[in-house]
Design a protein around this motif. Structure first.
Motif, PDB file in Angstrom:
ATOM      1  N   ASP A  38       2.035  -4.878   3.056  1.00  0.00           N
ATOM      2  CA  ASP A  38       1.910  -4.337   4.402  1.00  0.00           C
ATOM      3  C   ASP A  38       3.289  -4.348   5.064  1.00  0.00           C
ATOM      4  O   ASP A  38       3.935  -5.404   5.118  1.00  0.00           O
ATOM      5  CB  ASP A  38       0.931  -5.201   5.211  1.00  0.00           C
ATOM      6  CG  ASP A  38       0.630  -4.627   6.582  1.00  0.00           C
ATOM      7  OD1 ASP A  38       1.338  -3.705   7.037  1.00  0.00           O
ATOM      8  OD2 ASP A  38      -0.332  -5.101   7.219  1.00  0.00           O
ATOM      9  N   PRO A  39       3.780  -3.187   5.556  1.00  0.00           N
ATOM     10  CA  PRO A  39       5.092  -3.163   6.212  1.00  0.00           C
ATOM     11  C   PRO A  39       5.204  -4.107   7.411  1.00  0.00           C
ATOM     12  O   PRO A  39       6.312  -4.479   7.810  1.00  0.00           O
ATOM     13  CB  PRO A  39       5.242  -1.700   6.655  1.00  0.00           C
ATOM     14  CG  PRO A  39       4.358  -0.937   5.734  1.00  0.00           C
ATOM     15  CD  PRO A  39       3.189  -1.845   5.451  1.00  0.00           C
ATOM     16  N   GLN A  40       4.062  -4.493   8.000  1.00  0.00           N
ATOM     17  CA  GLN A  40       4.100  -5.435   9.113  1.00  0.00           C
ATOM     18  C   GLN A  40       4.455  -6.842   8.659  1.00  0.00           C
ATOM     19  O   GLN A  40       4.812  -7.688   9.482  1.00  0.00           O
ATOM     20  CB  GLN A  40       2.748  -5.442   9.830  1.00  0.00           C
ATOM     21  CG  GLN A  40       2.363  -4.103  10.437  1.00  0.00           C
ATOM     22  CD  GLN A  40       0.979  -4.149  11.062  1.00  0.00           C
ATOM     23  OE1 GLN A  40       0.827  -4.379  12.255  1.00  0.00           O
ATOM     24  NE2 GLN A  40      -0.047  -3.937  10.241  1.00  0.00           N
ATOM     25  N   LEU A  92       9.325  -1.443   3.808  1.00  0.00           N
ATOM     26  CA  LEU A  92       8.191  -0.953   3.021  1.00  0.00           C
ATOM     27  C   LEU A  92       7.554   0.281   3.663  1.00  0.00           C
ATOM     28  O   LEU A  92       6.942   1.095   2.971  1.00  0.00           O
ATOM     29  CB  LEU A  92       7.150  -2.060   2.842  1.00  0.00           C
ATOM     30  CG  LEU A  92       5.959  -1.740   1.932  1.00  0.00           C
ATOM     31  CD1 LEU A  92       6.415  -1.429   0.509  1.00  0.00           C
ATOM     32  CD2 LEU A  92       4.963  -2.907   1.924  1.00  0.00           C
ATOM     33  N   SER A  93       7.703   0.432   4.971  1.00  0.00           N
ATOM     34  CA  SER A  93       7.125   1.589   5.653  1.00  0.00           C
ATOM     35  C   SER A  93       7.706   2.893   5.131  1.00  0.00           C
ATOM     36  O   SER A  93       7.055   3.949   5.200  1.00  0.00           O
ATOM     37  CB  SER A  93       7.338   1.481   7.164  1.00  0.00           C
ATOM     38  OG  SER A  93       8.716   1.430   7.474  1.00  0.00           O
ATOM     39  N   ILE A 124      -3.168 -11.422  -5.787  1.00  0.00           N
ATOM     40  CA  ILE A 124      -3.862 -10.931  -4.595  1.00  0.00           C
ATOM     41  C   ILE A 124      -2.904 -10.043  -3.810  1.00  0.00           C
ATOM     42  O   ILE A 124      -1.757 -10.418  -3.559  1.00  0.00           O
ATOM     43  CB  ILE A 124      -4.357 -12.100  -3.724  1.00  0.00           C
ATOM     44  CG1 ILE A 124      -5.448 -12.884  -4.483  1.00  0.00           C
ATOM     45  CG2 ILE A 124      -4.880 -11.608  -2.380  1.00  0.00           C
ATOM     46  CD1 ILE A 124      -5.996 -14.077  -3.735  1.00  0.00           C
ATOM     47  N   VAL A 125      -3.364  -8.843  -3.453  1.00  0.00           N
ATOM     48  CA  VAL A 125      -2.541  -7.879  -2.733  1.00  0.00           C
ATOM     49  C   VAL A 125      -3.086  -7.710  -1.322  1.00  0.00           C
ATOM     50  O   VAL A 125      -4.240  -7.292  -1.135  1.00  0.00           O
ATOM     51  CB  VAL A 125      -2.520  -6.516  -3.450  1.00  0.00           C
ATOM     52  CG1 VAL A 125      -1.579  -5.556  -2.718  1.00  0.00           C
ATOM     53  CG2 VAL A 125      -2.109  -6.664  -4.910  1.00  0.00           C
ATOM     54  N   ASP A 126      -2.267  -8.033  -0.332  1.00  0.00           N
ATOM     55  CA  ASP A 126      -2.640  -7.839   1.070  1.00  0.00           C
ATOM     56  C   ASP A 126      -2.242  -6.423   1.469  1.00  0.00           C
ATOM     57  O   ASP A 126      -1.059  -6.106   1.565  1.00  0.00           O
ATOM     58  CB  ASP A 126      -1.933  -8.867   1.951  1.00  0.00           C
ATOM     59  CG  ASP A 126      -2.349  -8.753   3.414  1.00  0.00           C
ATOM     60  OD1 ASP A 126      -3.500  -8.364   3.665  1.00  0.00           O
ATOM     61  OD2 ASP A 126      -1.516  -9.045   4.299  1.00  0.00           O
ATOM     62  N   CYS A 127      -3.221  -5.561   1.707  1.00  0.00           N
ATOM     63  CA  CYS A 127      -2.985  -4.139   1.950  1.00  0.00           C
ATOM     64  C   CYS A 127      -2.751  -3.853   3.436  1.00  0.00           C
ATOM     65  O   CYS A 127      -3.199  -4.613   4.296  1.00  0.00           O
ATOM     66  CB  CYS A 127      -4.178  -3.317   1.472  1.00  0.00           C
ATOM     67  SG  CYS A 127      -4.470  -3.437  -0.301  1.00  0.00           S
ATOM     68  N   PRO A 128      -2.107  -2.725   3.749  1.00  0.00           N
ATOM     69  CA  PRO A 128      -1.941  -2.329   5.153  1.00  0.00           C
ATOM     70  C   PRO A 128      -3.251  -1.809   5.724  1.00  0.00           C
ATOM     71  O   PRO A 128      -4.133  -1.382   4.966  1.00  0.00           O
ATOM     72  CB  PRO A 128      -0.889  -1.211   5.075  1.00  0.00           C
ATOM     73  CG  PRO A 128      -1.067  -0.630   3.713  1.00  0.00           C
ATOM     74  CD  PRO A 128      -1.450  -1.780   2.823  1.00  0.00           C
ATOM     75  N   ILE A 131      -5.160   4.124   5.124  1.00  0.00           N
ATOM     76  CA  ILE A 131      -5.443   4.738   3.833  1.00  0.00           C
ATOM     77  C   ILE A 131      -4.261   5.639   3.500  1.00  0.00           C
ATOM     78  O   ILE A 131      -3.999   6.605   4.205  1.00  0.00           O
ATOM     79  CB  ILE A 131      -6.738   5.571   3.868  1.00  0.00           C
ATOM     80  CG1 ILE A 131      -7.924   4.700   4.271  1.00  0.00           C
ATOM     81  CG2 ILE A 131      -6.980   6.232   2.520  1.00  0.00           C
ATOM     82  CD1 ILE A 131      -8.338   3.682   3.258  1.00  0.00           C
ATOM     83  N   GLY A 132      -3.528   5.356   2.448  1.00  0.00           N
ATOM     84  CA  GLY A 132      -2.359   6.144   2.093  1.00  0.00           C
ATOM     85  C   GLY A 132      -1.823   5.705   0.747  1.00  0.00           C
ATOM     86  O   GLY A 132      -2.524   5.083  -0.050  1.00  0.00           O
ATOM     87  N   HIS A 133      -0.550   6.026   0.464  1.00  0.00           N
ATOM     88  CA  HIS A 133       0.049   5.702  -0.826  1.00  0.00           C
ATOM     89  C   HIS A 133       0.005   4.208  -1.128  1.00  0.00           C
ATOM     90  O   HIS A 133      -0.234   3.807  -2.265  1.00  0.00           O
ATOM     91  CB  HIS A 133       1.502   6.178  -0.860  1.00  0.00           C
ATOM     92  CG  HIS A 133       1.660   7.659  -0.949  1.00  0.00           C
ATOM     93  ND1 HIS A 133       1.358   8.371  -2.078  1.00  0.00           N
ATOM     94  CD2 HIS A 133       2.090   8.566  -0.033  1.00  0.00           C
ATOM     95  CE1 HIS A 133       1.603   9.648  -1.867  1.00  0.00           C
ATOM     96  NE2 HIS A 133       2.047   9.798  -0.633  1.00  0.00           N
ATOM     97  N   LEU A 134       0.263   3.376  -0.122  1.00  0.00           N
ATOM     98  CA  LEU A 134       0.299   1.933  -0.361  1.00  0.00           C
ATOM     99  C   LEU A 134      -1.073   1.407  -0.757  1.00  0.00           C
ATOM    100  O   LEU A 134      -1.220   0.698  -1.763  1.00  0.00           O
ATOM    101  CB  LEU A 134       0.827   1.208   0.871  1.00  0.00           C
ATOM    102  CG  LEU A 134       2.279   1.499   1.273  1.00  0.00           C
ATOM    103  CD1 LEU A 134       2.641   0.741   2.551  1.00  0.00           C
ATOM    104  CD2 LEU A 134       3.240   1.125   0.153  1.00  0.00           C
ATOM    105  N   SER A 135      -2.081   1.733   0.035  1.00  0.00           N
ATOM    106  CA  SER A 135      -3.430   1.250  -0.273  1.00  0.00           C
ATOM    107  C   SER A 135      -3.934   1.816  -1.596  1.00  0.00           C
ATOM    108  O   SER A 135      -4.584   1.122  -2.384  1.00  0.00           O
ATOM    109  CB  SER A 135      -4.393   1.612   0.861  1.00  0.00           C
ATOM    110  OG  SER A 135      -4.091   0.886   2.031  1.00  0.00           O
ATOM    111  N   PHE A 136      -3.630   3.109  -1.846  1.00  0.00           N
ATOM    112  CA  PHE A 136      -4.072   3.713  -3.093  1.00  0.00           C
ATOM    113  C   PHE A 136      -3.418   3.011  -4.285  1.00  0.00           C
ATOM    114  O   PHE A 136      -4.072   2.732  -5.299  1.00  0.00           O
ATOM    115  CB  PHE A 136      -3.726   5.206  -3.106  1.00  0.00           C
ATOM    116  CG  PHE A 136      -4.518   6.001  -4.100  1.00  0.00           C
ATOM    117  CD1 PHE A 136      -5.685   6.639  -3.732  1.00  0.00           C
ATOM    118  CD2 PHE A 136      -4.095   6.105  -5.415  1.00  0.00           C
ATOM    119  CE1 PHE A 136      -6.422   7.369  -4.652  1.00  0.00           C
ATOM    120  CE2 PHE A 136      -4.814   6.833  -6.337  1.00  0.00           C
ATOM    121  CZ  PHE A 136      -5.989   7.475  -5.958  1.00  0.00           C
TER     122      PHE A 136
END
Length: 300
Positions: A38-40, A92-93, A124-128, A131-136
């Motif tokens: 997550d970019p945050q 990452l954004s 374990i992957v913490d997603c943003p 729905i986009g390239h990162l989550s996919f």
């Protein structure tokens, strides 16, 4: 086992779950890698790592065009015994735009995981919250997705969107990912919360964890100290609940190893149940736009 923690709705306990489930599994002797995707960078900050101080992050591993990109092993920050972090920061954004048009863009995280030199029992992957390239990429790389829901309609609609993607992954890329909902921020003191919890469990059945994460102010306080709840207050409800979740996961993995699990059928079932649940609610429903290959990302 590779697990994504995802929901397009923010504020439903996604990062809290990623951090504290990672810690609980590590405390049970599992070698765990937490990837902040997550970019945050909330998972990074939540473990007392300052994103601006990082020389490299997960963005450097995945950005296209680099001649000699680092591997995940090269950016890992040791956090505790058995627990490592692949940190994130604001750079990452840029990856969403950088991946547009890149070859194999849907599998960059998967390839990075497959190149890991250190053997981890759990990643374990913490997603943003989008729905986009990162989550996919995260869903493509993982075998299971945990979808935290706070019993709100917006959170439940996130279940529908993510299970639609799980179906797309199977039908178009041949990748199976199991999807299960996790009830978070459950206020056991109110009759309303108990009634909704009963209804959700009745409707979703085995597609929702038996464990519910109870509302606990201690979980919020941990953010200020950069500590997992198990170190901040091991007697708290939050720690007990995440310990129970870790045990439930470990038990389910051992059971699934002895039988075939049809993840596509489970995803379709969860999608139908979530849509049926939200459409039957008395609250006004937001206009829905189905997830398709075209509306998501035109992956080949």
């Amino acid at each position: 086992m590779r697990i994504a923690v995802a929901n397009q709705k923010g504020g439903c306990g996604k990062t809290t779950t990623a951090i504290n489930l990672s810690f609980s599994l590590a405390s049970k002797g599992k070698q765990v890698l937490l990837i902040d995707f997550d970019p945050q960078a909330h998972a990074t900050m939540g473990l007392a790592v300052n994103p601006p101080d990082l020389d490299r992050s997960i963005h450097d591993v995945l950005k296209p065009g680099a001649d000699f990109p680092p591997g995940i092993d090269d950016i890992v920050v040791p956090i505790r015994d058995n627990l490592d972090l692949a940190p994130s920061n604001a750079t990452l954004s840029a990856l969403e735009q950088e991946l547009a048009g890149a070859d194999g863009r849907e599998s960059r995280l998967l390839r990075a995981m497959e190149s890991l030199k250190k053997a981890y029992d759990v990643v374990i992957v913490d997603c943003p919250p989008s729905i986009g390239h990162l989550s996919f990429n995260a869903l493509r790389a993982c075998e299971e997705v945990i979808i935290p829901i706070d019993l709100s309609l917006f959170s439940l609609r996130g279940v529908s969107k993510l299970t639609e993607i799980a179906i797309l992954l199977k039908e178009n890329l041949g990748h199976q990912i199991k999807a299960r909902a996790l009830i978070t921020m459950f206020d056991f003191r109110t009759r309303y919360s108990r009634r909704v919890l009963e209804k959700v469990r009745e409707k979703f059945g085995e597609n929702v964890f038996d464990t519910a994460i109870r509302y606990n102010i201690r979980l919020r306080e941990t953010v200020d100290y950069g500590l997992p709840i198990g170190e901040y207050d091991k007697h708290s409800l939050g720690h007990k609940d995440y310990e129970k979740l870790a045990e439930e996961l470990l038990t389910s993995w051992s059971h699934e190893a002895t039988r075939d699990v049809d993840a596509l059928h489970a995803a379709r079932n969860l999608l139908e149940l979530s849509e049926e649940y939200t459409s039957s609610s008395e609250e006004p429903a937001a206009e829905k736009s189905p997830v398709t290959e075209e509306t998501l990302i035109p992956y080949a």
